[in-house]
Write a protein that holds these residues in place. Structure first.
Motif, PDB file in Angstrom:
ATOM      1  N   TYR A  65       1.023  -1.296   0.259  1.00 22.84           N
ATOM      2  CA  TYR A  65       0.070  -0.151  -0.576  1.00 22.84           C
ATOM      3  C   TYR A  65       0.832   1.029   0.780  1.00 22.84           C
ATOM      4  O   TYR A  65       0.867   2.112  -0.723  1.00 22.84           O
ATOM      5  CB  TYR A  65      -0.859   0.281   1.058  1.00 22.84           C
ATOM      6  N   VAL A 123      -6.421  -3.374   0.184  1.00 20.41           N
ATOM      7  CA  VAL A 123      -5.614  -2.703   1.442  1.00 20.41           C
ATOM      8  C   VAL A 123      -6.856  -1.789   0.908  1.00 20.41           C
ATOM      9  O   VAL A 123      -7.337  -1.329   2.826  1.00 20.41           O
ATOM     10  CB  VAL A 123      -4.273  -2.570   2.149  1.00 20.41           C
ATOM     11  N   ALA A 124      -6.690  -1.084   0.316  1.00 23.50           N
ATOM     12  CA  ALA A 124      -8.320   0.081   0.510  1.00 23.50           C
ATOM     13  C   ALA A 124      -9.078  -0.274   0.963  1.00 23.50           C
ATOM     14  O   ALA A 124     -10.486   0.383   1.302  1.00 23.50           O
ATOM     15  CB  ALA A 124      -7.525   0.795  -0.487  1.00 23.50           C
ATOM     16  N   LEU A 150     -10.280  -2.439   2.182  1.00 20.22           N
ATOM     17  CA  LEU A 150     -10.368  -3.692   3.406  1.00 20.22           C
ATOM     18  C   LEU A 150     -10.430  -2.283   4.809  1.00 20.22           C
ATOM     19  O   LEU A 150     -10.980  -2.274   5.331  1.00 20.22           O
ATOM     20  CB  LEU A 150      -9.027  -3.890   3.983  1.00 20.22           C
ATOM     21  N   LEU A 151      -9.965  -1.071   4.404  1.00 17.13           N
ATOM     22  CA  LEU A 151      -9.690   0.046   5.082  1.00 17.13           C
ATOM     23  C   LEU A 151     -11.341   0.909   5.408  1.00 17.13           C
ATOM     24  O   LEU A 151     -11.344   1.400   6.274  1.00 17.13           O
ATOM     25  CB  LEU A 151      -8.835   0.581   4.922  1.00 17.13           C
ATOM     26  N   VAL A 152     -11.867   0.801   3.773  1.00 17.36           N
ATOM     27  CA  VAL A 152     -12.932   2.139   4.334  1.00 17.36           C
ATOM     28  C   VAL A 152     -13.694   1.153   4.275  1.00 17.36           C
ATOM     29  O   VAL A 152     -15.058   1.427   4.943  1.00 17.36           O
ATOM     30  CB  VAL A 152     -12.440   2.762   2.795  1.00 17.36           C
ATOM     31  N   ALA A 198      -2.494  -3.461  -3.001  1.00 16.12           N
ATOM     32  CA  ALA A 198      -2.815  -1.741  -2.843  1.00 16.12           C
ATOM     33  C   ALA A 198      -4.620  -2.143  -2.717  1.00 16.12           C
ATOM     34  O   ALA A 198      -5.242  -1.126  -1.516  1.00 16.12           O
ATOM     35  CB  ALA A 198      -1.784  -0.634  -3.150  1.00 16.12           C
ATOM     36  N   ALA A 205       1.947  -4.868  -6.980  1.00 17.88           N
ATOM     37  CA  ALA A 205       1.429  -4.357  -5.906  1.00 17.88           C
ATOM     38  C   ALA A 205       0.289  -3.117  -5.857  1.00 17.88           C
ATOM     39  O   ALA A 205      -0.594  -2.819  -4.700  1.00 17.88           O
ATOM     40  CB  ALA A 205       2.517  -3.586  -5.512  1.00 17.88           C
ATOM     41  N   VAL A 206      -0.119  -2.700  -6.430  1.00 18.75           N
ATOM     42  CA  VAL A 206      -1.462  -2.017  -6.992  1.00 18.75           C
ATOM     43  C   VAL A 206      -2.411  -2.974  -6.283  1.00 18.75           C
ATOM     44  O   VAL A 206      -3.870  -2.157  -5.818  1.00 18.75           O
ATOM     45  CB  VAL A 206      -1.475  -1.934  -8.726  1.00 18.75           C
ATOM     46  N   VAL A 236       3.097   1.274  -3.336  1.00 15.42           N
ATOM     47  CA  VAL A 236       1.793   2.861  -4.358  1.00 15.42           C
ATOM     48  C   VAL A 236       1.837   4.057  -3.959  1.00 15.42           C
ATOM     49  O   VAL A 236       1.410   4.157  -5.136  1.00 15.42           O
ATOM     50  CB  VAL A 236       0.655   1.289  -4.529  1.00 15.42           C
ATOM     51  N   GLN A 245      -7.467  -4.656  10.833  1.00 14.48           N
ATOM     52  CA  GLN A 245      -8.128  -3.517  10.546  1.00 14.48           C
ATOM     53  C   GLN A 245      -8.217  -2.429  10.679  1.00 14.48           C
ATOM     54  O   GLN A 245      -8.055  -0.896  10.509  1.00 14.48           O
ATOM     55  CB  GLN A 245      -9.644  -3.971  10.355  1.00 14.48           C
TER      56      GLN A 245
END
Lengths: 295, 299
Positions: free
Chosen positions: A100, B50-51, B53-55, B47, B43-44, A103, A169
């Protein structure tokens, strides 16, 4: 800082300023710290000293607190579980944060802004709210249970997995932000150099980016680890008595049984363990030759 | 090394990231064509995951807050606004909300005042070693597990009669907020030109006038961002609050926690949605303030 001031002093027209007011000013500047230091020492420092003393002096149930801990292996086991959970959370956070942050560094302006907001907003949105969201998702018959029924017979809520998922998380932003900050300061020409000398991208990433961003990863790991050790509410909501962490015992001992000596002894044992573990990790890190050169 | 680690932590806990991101764009890398995202498909993908998962998981509280049934079943099969009605009419929720806002306001003011003064002192103090030690001490609340702090605070506040009082909450929350203020104010002070103060002094301004008319306006973005962060830190605080609460004085997060723990009442989803929306707005404002700062000073 000092040099600019000196240059400024020399450049100033007229007679040089006498030394006395300067010294007085510096002392005055130090005085500005007093209210904040009083607040921190009064609310954090002094109570900490009190709990250290309590943990050694107080006798509860005819037993000194540390004797009580050693006589009850269940608490040692809970301390062990707390450490294990926290270490696993740190490892998972590192694995998720690296791509993350990478990127984020490489992306163009607009994508980076999106990724930044995607990590900053959760960073500041109440961990409690995010924990509650996992209750809805993981409950028996909830969305995760329906999509992946093989994961658990009765939903994942109140299991060790639920605690870990929630922890990762909730704490992930603590890992991403410092990591991104330190990756961002890496000179991009180093990567070009590595690749022009024949290193493949993956090799360049692991030999250049990873060692040079290690301080950021270390900082993030420290934050995630320390926060995770002290977690109470999340473990209470997503876990069960079988997965209880040190926070639950400390809370019960303090506010239900009023055994502050025992609570203090438990949390201080955990803190001591954390300091030893962090120290060991730090030494290990220094022993890795590549990492030392980078740091 | 150790200094670097703490630097990395403190640099990022507040708004330094968006500040940095507006300033330096990847000019060199783009020109040379190396290290662009497209070359790292793995990686993209990671990412993006993960984004999400975060939101995304957190957003599930929004539909639940509009559910028609008294359950957390997702997705809801009927809709209503009654949980919001509940939230704003049930006195347990409204009084907790009012009290939390009041405590957050007071502790943010206290933390910002002492934290800003301390930051000025820290950057000016000539004995750098002492200043570094003082700074480390002020940042302690970030580096010590909250549960360790909570027991001591419980014991000491108990003996002082501060348990379950607004004073107790404000003192505890303010000291947890001080690190955020110190981090964000010292960050702006580092790019502050001391010559401006000298100029004002040489023109005859007194200490206070210099601070009011020169220093404060220039460091104001950092101070405001710090104040917002301290506000959110207090409004969100749950762990220490659980130790120092009383049945007569509970904060909003405590109410949320008890509701999640004890019953399946979607009012807590309405409350969570409210918190989600308000925090997001506050943080966007704070981010905006700190980007304004870089734009004005940096370029």
């Amino acid at each position: 800082m000092a040099t600019t001031q000196d240059v400024g002093a020399d450049r100033r027209a007229g007679p040089p300023a006498p030394a006395a007011p300067r010294a007085r000013r510096s002392r005055f500047d130090a005085l500005l710290l007093i209210p904040a230091l009083l607040l921190i020492l009064g609310v954090v420092g002094y109570p900490f000293v009190v709990s250290v003393i309590d943990s050694f002096v107080k006798v509860e149930g005819r037993q000194h607190a540390y004797a009580w801990i050693t006589a009850n292996p269940v608490y040692l086991r809970i301390i062990g579980r707390t450490f294990l959970t926290s270490v696993v959370a740190v490892v998972l956070c590192v694995l998720l944060a690296y791509p993350y942050a990478y990127v984020m560094v490489l992306a163009g302006r607009r994508i980076r802004l999106v990724l930044t907001v995607a990590v900053l907003v959760p960073f500041w949105v109440s961990g409690l709210v995010r924990t509650f969201a996992w209750v809805i998702l993981l409950q028996s018959g909830g969305p995760v249970d329906r999509l992946l029924p093989f994961l658990g017979r009765d939903g994942l809520l109140h299991t060790q997995t639920a605690v870990l998922v929630g922890l990762v998380q909730v704490l992930l932003p603590f890992m991403i932000l410092p990591l991104y900050n330190s990756m961002q300061s890496i000179d991009r020409r180093l990567l070009q150099a590595a690749e022009s000398l024949g290193a493949r991208q993956t090799v360049a990433f692991f030999r250049v980016v990873v060692p040079l961003s290690a301080p950021g990863a270390g900082a993030g790991a420290l934050l995630v680890f320390v926060t995770s050790l002290g977690i109470y509410v999340l473990a209470q909501i997503l876990g069960s008595p079988a997965t209880s962490m040190i926070g639950s015992v400390v809370y019960t001992q303090t506010s239900q049984l009023n055994n502050t000596g025992r609570a203090a002894a438990l949390s201080l044992s955990m803190l001591a363990g954390a300091v030893v573990l962090i120290g060991a990790a730090y030494l290990l890190f220094r022993l890795v030759p590549g990492a030392r050169r980078a740091g | 090394m150790k200094g670097r680690v703490t630097g990395e932590v403190t640099g990022t806990v507040t708004g330094t990231v968006p500040a940095a991101q507006t300033g330096g764009v990847t000019a060199t890398a783009k020109a040379k064509g190396t290290g662009t995202v497209a070359r790292h498909p793995f990686a993209v993908v990671a990412a993006v995951v993960v984004a999400l998962l975060l939101v995304v998981p957190t957003l599930v509280v929004v539909p639940i807050s509009f559910t028609g049934k008294a359950s957390f079943v997702f997705p809801p099969d009927s809709w209503s606004l009654r949980w919001y009605g509940n939230l704003f009419s049930d006195s347990r929720w409204t009084s907790a909300l009012r009290r939390s806002l009041w405590i957050a306001l007071l502790s943010s003011v206290l933390a910002t005042t002492v934290g800003t003064a301390a930051s000025v002192g820290l950057t000016r103090w000539r004995r750098r070693r002492w200043a570094a030690a003082a700074r480390a001490l002020l940042l302690v609340p970030v580096f010590v597990p909250a549960i360790v702090l909570a027991i001591g605070i419980y014991t000491v506040f108990g003996s002082l009669g501060l348990l379950g009082t607004v004073t107790g909450f404000v003192l505890a929350h303010a000291s947890l907020g001080v690190p955020f203020v110190v981090i964000s104010v010292t960050a702006v002070l580092q790019s502050f030109d001391v010559q401006l103060e000298r100029a004002a002094e040489s023109l005859g301004a007194g200490r206070w006038a210099v601070f009011r008319q020169i220093t404060l306006p220039l460091i104001l973005p950092g101070v405001l961002a710090g104040a917002l962060f301290a506000f959110v830190a207090s409004f969100d605080e749950i762990l220490v609050s659980l130790f120092i609460k009383s049945p007569f004085l509970e904060t909003f997060p405590i109410r949320v926690y008890q509701s999640v723990d004890n019953d399946t009442d979607p009012t807590v989803a309405a409350a969570s949605t409210l918190v989600l929306v308000v925090t997001t707005l506050v943080i966007l404002v704070a981010v905006r303030i700190s980007t304004l700062r870089t734009r004005r000073l940096g370029t």
